[in-house]
Scaffold this motif. Structure first.
Motif, PDB file in Angstrom:
ATOM      1  N   ASP A  61      -0.563  -8.064 -28.737  1.00 16.40           N
ATOM      2  CA  ASP A  61      -1.624  -7.480 -29.551  1.00 16.40           C
ATOM      3  C   ASP A  61      -2.213  -6.308 -28.763  1.00 16.40           C
ATOM      4  OD1 ASP A  61      -3.820  -6.805 -31.029  1.00 16.40           O
ATOM      5  OD2 ASP A  61      -4.670  -8.824 -31.133  1.00 16.40           O
ATOM      6  N   GLY A  62      -1.691  -5.127 -29.033  1.00 14.59           N
ATOM      7  CA  GLY A  62      -2.129  -3.935 -28.320  1.00 14.59           C
ATOM      8  C   GLY A  62      -3.240  -3.176 -29.015  1.00 14.59           C
ATOM      9  N   ALA A  63      -3.905  -3.800 -29.986  1.00 13.02           N
ATOM     10  CA  ALA A  63      -5.014  -3.142 -30.682  1.00 13.02           C
ATOM     11  C   ALA A  63      -6.156  -2.885 -29.711  1.00 13.02           C
ATOM     12  CB  ALA A  63      -5.490  -4.002 -31.851  1.00 13.02           C
ATOM     13  N   ASP A  64      -6.986  -1.880 -30.023  1.00 13.99           N
ATOM     14  CA  ASP A  64      -8.076  -1.527 -29.117  1.00 13.99           C
ATOM     15  C   ASP A  64      -9.372  -2.266 -29.451  1.00 13.99           C
ATOM     16  OD1 ASP A  64      -8.842  -0.220 -31.414  1.00 13.99           O
ATOM     17  OD2 ASP A  64      -8.642   1.804 -30.600  1.00 13.99           O
ATOM     18  N   ASP A  65      -9.252  -3.457 -30.032  1.00 15.50           N
ATOM     19  CA  ASP A  65     -10.408  -4.313 -30.268  1.00 15.50           C
ATOM     20  C   ASP A  65     -10.160  -5.664 -29.614  1.00 15.50           C
ATOM     21  OD1 ASP A  65      -8.980  -6.164 -32.083  1.00 15.50           O
ATOM     22  OD2 ASP A  65      -9.029  -4.508 -33.510  1.00 15.50           O
TER      23      ASP A  65
ATOM     24  N   LYS B 137      -2.977 -10.042 -24.983  1.00 21.74           N
ATOM     25  CA  LYS B 137      -4.062  -9.253 -25.555  1.00 21.74           C
ATOM     26  C   LYS B 137      -4.437  -8.096 -24.638  1.00 21.74           C
ATOM     27  CE  LYS B 137      -7.349  -8.376 -28.521  1.00 21.74           C
ATOM     28  NZ  LYS B 137      -6.971  -7.704 -29.780  1.00 21.74           N
ATOM     29  N   ARG B 138      -4.372  -6.895 -25.172  1.00 21.72           N
ATOM     30  CA  ARG B 138      -4.748  -5.706 -24.390  1.00 21.72           C
ATOM     31  C   ARG B 138      -6.233  -5.721 -24.022  1.00 21.72           C
ATOM     32  NH1 ARG B 138      -5.073   0.106 -27.383  1.00 21.72           N
ATOM     33  NH2 ARG B 138      -6.621   1.047 -26.015  1.00 21.72           N
ATOM     34  N   GLU B 139      -7.106  -5.894 -24.999  1.00 23.13           N
ATOM     35  CA  GLU B 139      -8.546  -5.879 -24.746  1.00 23.13           C
ATOM     36  C   GLU B 139      -9.052  -7.308 -24.559  1.00 23.13           C
ATOM     37  OE1 GLU B 139     -10.699  -2.974 -24.598  1.00 23.13           O
ATOM     38  OE2 GLU B 139      -8.725  -2.061 -24.312  1.00 23.13           O
ATOM     39  N   TYR B 140      -8.645  -7.934 -23.465  1.00 22.41           N
ATOM     40  CA  TYR B 140      -8.988  -9.331 -23.170  1.00 22.41           C
ATOM     41  C   TYR B 140     -10.364  -9.349 -22.502  1.00 22.41           C
ATOM     42  CZ  TYR B 140      -8.335 -14.160 -21.559  1.00 22.41           C
ATOM     43  OH  TYR B 140      -8.464 -15.510 -21.344  1.00 22.41           O
ATOM     44  N   ARG B 141     -11.359  -9.949 -23.163  1.00 20.56           N
ATOM     45  CA  ARG B 141     -12.750  -9.860 -22.701  1.00 20.56           C
ATOM     46  C   ARG B 141     -13.378 -11.195 -22.313  1.00 20.56           C
ATOM     47  NH1 ARG B 141     -14.652  -4.852 -23.795  1.00 20.56           N
ATOM     48  NH2 ARG B 141     -13.350  -3.591 -25.171  1.00 20.56           N
TER      49      ARG B 141
ATOM     50  N   ILE C  58     -12.862   7.710 -19.088  1.00 17.71           N
ATOM     51  CA  ILE C  58     -13.920   7.028 -19.842  1.00 17.71           C
ATOM     52  C   ILE C  58     -13.273   6.324 -21.028  1.00 17.71           C
ATOM     53  CG2 ILE C  58     -16.056   7.315 -21.181  1.00 17.71           C
ATOM     54  CD1 ILE C  58     -16.459   7.879 -18.223  1.00 17.71           C
ATOM     55  N   ARG C  59     -13.757   5.159 -21.357  1.00 19.61           N
ATOM     56  CA  ARG C  59     -13.189   4.353 -22.430  1.00 19.61           C
ATOM     57  C   ARG C  59     -13.050   5.137 -23.730  1.00 19.61           C
ATOM     58  NH1 ARG C  59     -15.358  -0.441 -24.078  1.00 19.61           N
ATOM     59  NH2 ARG C  59     -14.529   0.079 -26.118  1.00 19.61           N
ATOM     60  N   GLY C  60     -12.060   4.737 -24.523  1.00 15.16           N
ATOM     61  CA  GLY C  60     -11.892   5.293 -25.855  1.00 15.16           C
ATOM     62  C   GLY C  60     -12.235   4.223 -26.871  1.00 15.16           C
ATOM     63  N   GLY C  61     -11.355   4.019 -27.868  1.00 14.55           N
ATOM     64  CA  GLY C  61     -11.592   2.962 -28.839  1.00 14.55           C
ATOM     65  C   GLY C  61     -11.674   1.599 -28.175  1.00 14.55           C
TER      66      GLY C  61
END
Length: 368
Positions: A104-108, A126-130, A269-272
Motif C-alpha cells: 500500500d504505497g498511498a500517501d495516507d 504500508k508506506r505511511e506507517y504511523r 519537506i513532506r508532500g501528500g
C-alpha cells in the motif's frame, strides 16, 4: 522464492525500485511482473529513477498456466490502485493463488480493509506507517482505531518506504558547492510553501538560495500560499489555476541533480505523505540533507546529526540550521558522507528487497 509481481502501468516510487532490487537478489526469472510493466522494459517508457531489464514475454495465459502448476511461491500486489487490484482479481478468477502480500504505497495512513478481506492478504506493507506505540494500552488503541480490532492484521502490517537504485543517481563528484541551500517541491503540502517562504529571505543575507514551489496546470493558485489564512483567502478570492511560470519551476532530472551536487544544504519537506523520493535521493546524491523529523516509522532511518539533520516540526529553526551548516563545511560533509554510506547499507533497492523478503518469509502463510 519465485514471485508474481502484479502491477499497474503507473509509476510507483515504492514498488518500482523494490522490483529492481528483487530481480537483482533473486534473478529475473524468479520475479515475474504481470502484466508486463512498460517502464520496466520498454526504452520509450524509461523513467530517470529506474534501470530497465529485458521482458520475459509471459502472456496472461502463460501466467495462469504457471499458477495452476504452482510455480509461484508468492503473489505481490504491488500497488494500491484499482488497476492493479483488477489484474489480481482476474488471476484469482482463473484459479487458486499462493499467499498474497500487499504493498500500500498511498500517501495516507488509511488501512484498506476492503482489500485485506477481498484477497485474504497474508502480509500488508504500508508506506505511511504511523503506529508507534510500544506500551500495551497504546498498541491496543492503535489496533482499535486503524485496524478495527483486527489484531492479526495489526501484527502483519509492516512499514515499507521508498528506496533508491543508487547506480542511476548522478553523483557529479568534485562539483563546486556554490549554492548554500536548495529546495524544489511540488505544491502538495502547505509546509513546502512555508519552507520556501523561510528560505527565500536568506538570499538577502548573502546566502545563495536555489529553489521554488511548482505545480501542475490543473492545480489551484491557493496551494502556493504559506499560511492557512492566506490559503483560505486566496481560495475564495482567486479560484484560478497556477500560471505557466509556476509550472516551469520544475527542473528536469538532469538539472535537478546538478543543482543538488552544487548545494551545500538540500531541504526535504513532506508532500501528500511524509515519505517522499527527495528524502532519499538527496542523500543518495551525496548531498547534506536537512529535513523535518519523520512522523512515520522508517526502519533504519537516518540518525539526527549523524546521517542527516532534522529541523523542528514547525520549521522554526530551519533558517538557523541552514546558516550553520552552510558555513561549517567539514561537519556538514562528514554527515553527508555518513548518510550516503547508511543509505547504501539500508535504503538502496537491494537491501530494501532483502528486508521485504525477510518479512515475507517470517509470515506463517508465506514460510517456505
Amino acid at each position: 522464492m519465485k514471485i508474481l509481481f502484479v502491477v499497474d502501468q503507473l509509476q510507483d516510487l515504492v514498488s518500482d525500485p523494490l522490483y529492481i532490487g528483487l530481480v537483482r537478489l533473486l534473478g529475473q526469472e524468479q520475479v515475474v511482473d504481470f502484466p508486463s510493466k512498460d517502464i520496466f522494459h520498454k526504452p520509450e517508457s524509461k523513467r530517470w529513477f529506474l534501470p530497465q531489464v529485458p521482458d520475459l514475454g509471459y502472456s496472461e495465459a502463460n501466467i495462469c498456466d504457471l499458477l495452476r502448476g504452482k510455480a509461484f511461491d508468492l503473489v505481490c500486489a504491488a500497488s494500491h490502485r484499482s488497476e492493479c487490484l483488477a489484474n489480481l482479481e482476474r488471476l484469482r478468477q482463473a484459479g487458486p493463488l499462493p499467499p498474497i502480500v500487499y504493498i500500500d504505497g498511498a500517501d495516507d495512513s488509511r488501512i484498506r480493509h476492503e482489500v485485506v478481506e477481498r484477497f485474504q492478504v497474508a502480509v500488508y506493507f504500508k508506506r505511511e506507517y504511523r503506529w508507534t506505540a510500544t506500551s500495551k494500552p497504546g498498541r491496543f488503541v492503535d489496533c482499535a482505531r486503524a485496524f478495527r480490532f483486527n489484531r492479526r492484521l495489526f501484527e502483519r502490517t509492516y512499514p515499507l518506504t521508498m528506496c533508491v537504485v543508487p547506480d542511476v543517481i548522478p553523483q557529479h563528484r568534485g562539483c563546486t558547492k556554490d549554492i548554500d541551500v536548495s529546495f524544489y517541491g511540488n505544491a502538495s503540502h502547505r509546509k513546502r510553501a512555508q519552507a520556501m517562504a523561510l528560505l527565500e529571505p536568506l538570499a538577502h543575507e548573502g546566502l545563495t538560495v536555489a529553489g521554488g514551489i511548482y505545480a501542475a496546470a490543473t492545480d489551484k493558485a491557493y496551494k502556493l500560499e504559506a499560511t492557512a489564512l492566506k490559503r483560505l483567502i486566496s481560495k475564495v478570492r482567486d479560484p484560478s489555476t497556477v500560471s505557466e511560470v509556476i509550472q516551469r519551476r520544475k527542473l528536469s532530472p538532469e538539472d535537478y541533480y546538478r543543482t543538488l551536487a552544487r548545494s551545500k544544504v538540500a531541504v526535504s519537506i513532506r508532500g501528500g505523505g511524509f515519505d517522499t523520493f527527495r528524502y532519499w535521493e538527496i542523500v543518495a546524491s551525496g548531498t547534506f540533507l536537512l529535513s523535518e523529523e519523520p512522523d512515520i516509522v522508517i526502519p533504519h532511518n537516518y540518525e539526527h546529526r549523524k546521517h542527516a539533520v532534522f529541523c523542528r516540526p514547525d520549521l522554526s529553526d530551519l533558517q538557523e540550521l541552514v546558516r550553520y551548516y552552510a558555513s561549517h563545511d567539514a561537519e556538514r560533509e562528514a554527515i553527508a558522507r555518513a548518510g550516503h554510506d547508511h543509505l547504501l547499507k539500508f535504503h538502496a533497492c537491494e537491501p530494501r528487497a532483502a528486508q521485504f523478503l525477510e518479512i515475507c518469509q517470517k509470515a506463517p502463510q508465506c514460510a517456505l
